[in-house]
Motif scaffolding. Sequence first.
Motif, PDB file in Angstrom:
ATOM      1  N   THR A  75      35.305  38.355  42.906  1.00  0.00           N
ATOM      2  CA  THR A  75      35.495  39.770  43.225  1.00  0.00           C
ATOM      3  C   THR A  75      36.969  40.120  43.051  1.00  0.00           C
ATOM      4  N   PRO A  76      37.275  41.324  42.575  1.00  0.00           N
ATOM      5  CA  PRO A  76      38.664  41.679  42.295  1.00  0.00           C
ATOM      6  C   PRO A  76      39.584  41.514  43.510  1.00  0.00           C
ATOM      7  N   LYS A  77      40.770  40.990  43.236  1.00  0.00           N
ATOM      8  CA  LYS A  77      41.769  40.784  44.280  1.00  0.00           C
ATOM      9  C   LYS A  77      43.114  41.216  43.739  1.00  0.00           C
TER      10      LYS A  77
ATOM     11  N   ALA B  48      40.201  39.026  38.511  1.00  0.00           N
ATOM     12  CA  ALA B  48      38.871  38.564  38.896  1.00  0.00           C
ATOM     13  C   ALA B  48      38.513  37.373  38.029  1.00  0.00           C
TER      14      ALA B  48
ATOM     15  N   VAL C  75      32.486  38.436  34.355  1.00  0.00           N
ATOM     16  CA  VAL C  75      33.242  39.604  34.804  1.00  0.00           C
ATOM     17  C   VAL C  75      32.801  40.795  33.943  1.00  0.00           C
TER      18      VAL C  75
ATOM     19  N   PHE D 202      35.214  46.398  35.400  1.00  0.00           N
ATOM     20  CA  PHE D 202      36.333  45.936  36.228  1.00  0.00           C
ATOM     21  C   PHE D 202      37.641  46.532  35.724  1.00  0.00           C
TER      22      PHE D 202
ATOM     23  N   CYS E 249      41.699  39.003  33.525  1.00  0.00           N
ATOM     24  CA  CYS E 249      40.327  38.512  33.591  1.00  0.00           C
ATOM     25  C   CYS E 249      39.939  37.862  32.264  1.00  0.00           C
TER      26      CYS E 249
END
Length: 379
Positions: A128-130, A144, A151, A155, A172
């Motif tokens: 999950t995106p951070k 991500a 992915v 995103f 990503c």
Amino acid sequence: MANAGSTGTRPRSGPTLYHLADVRLGGAFPFLGAAGAAHRGQVRETFVRAIDQALELKPALVLITGNLFGTPFPSRDLAEFARTQLARLARAGISTCVAAGALDAIYERHYAAGALADLDGVTVFPPTPKAVDLPALDLRVVGASWGSAPVQVDFLSAIASQRSHRHLVGTCYLQWPEAEDGLRALRRQIAASGATYLALGGSAVRRNVSTEKVAAWCPGAPEMVVPEEGEGSPLLVALESEPEVTPKPVARRRFARFTLQPMAYETTEDLATAIRALGDPHLAATVRLIGTSRINQFIDVAELRQRLAHEFLALDIVDESRPNLEDLDTAVYPELSVAGRFLAVARAEMERAGSDEARRQIGAALRLGLALLEGRRPT
């Protein structure tokens, strides 16, 4: 002034990034055959050279966008090797952000926990995106990793809402679309990201998919990892109002395809000499034999490959040539001889064949049969 997709060497005023992807430590490299095992050592050496180069360039941040490893289950030795190299960056005050790829996926935590967990100065993004903030650089990195599912390209467009600093970078590993419609959709997502720079992975060769306002690059592998022509290398990225991207090659090996026409050579030995002239111990080559060949020009590709393999890192020879009907009409074999009758049967079969592949197979059988009938037995 360079634009979002440019390369250059003008003086830099903003922070710099060092962007890597598709290292593939521990990969199998089956396309290299018996040389695959030794190539794993070459990939390690190239990764060390890339880290050496990063230490010389002194970027503010290193980004690795997928497939640092060529396996989701790296051995303890391989994991320790990767940790040791990234720790060199940390000791120099250079942080590293990693977005895992399809080959080093972090599902079940094997990649993150088994290889890079708790390593100072290294952030492995979750599926999950951070966001990671670097206030001193006025920089936010949003990433991500590839987990149990790829992915998704949406995103990228979601990154726009994450801006909190002057520079916004997205990282990503993606599945690259092949169709034009898919590429256009990807470019729309890139444009909508609002990022200063998008660090992408997923292609073993360098790809620039920048739009008018967003620089987006995939660096390609720092060392040859697939049988695909094209260059790959780490990228030095200067984050300015118009980011400047400069490839920094470290590779030792390459892959190339060649095409030769057997008809251009009087004998098979002449053809072997032409292939030998292409040889390079750092080259993995595929040689396609195309067009027409002489009906008495039997080409034993297995024997040629075995005889010439030591001239290359890896060599594959594919014979797609075939004698054409005009050549058969001018053959000088007596009609009532065994060779003449065999030739007549082959001619009739080629005329009835419904595809080029069928004609190629008949032509190969003809050349082999004539060689046997004339006592030129293949090795």
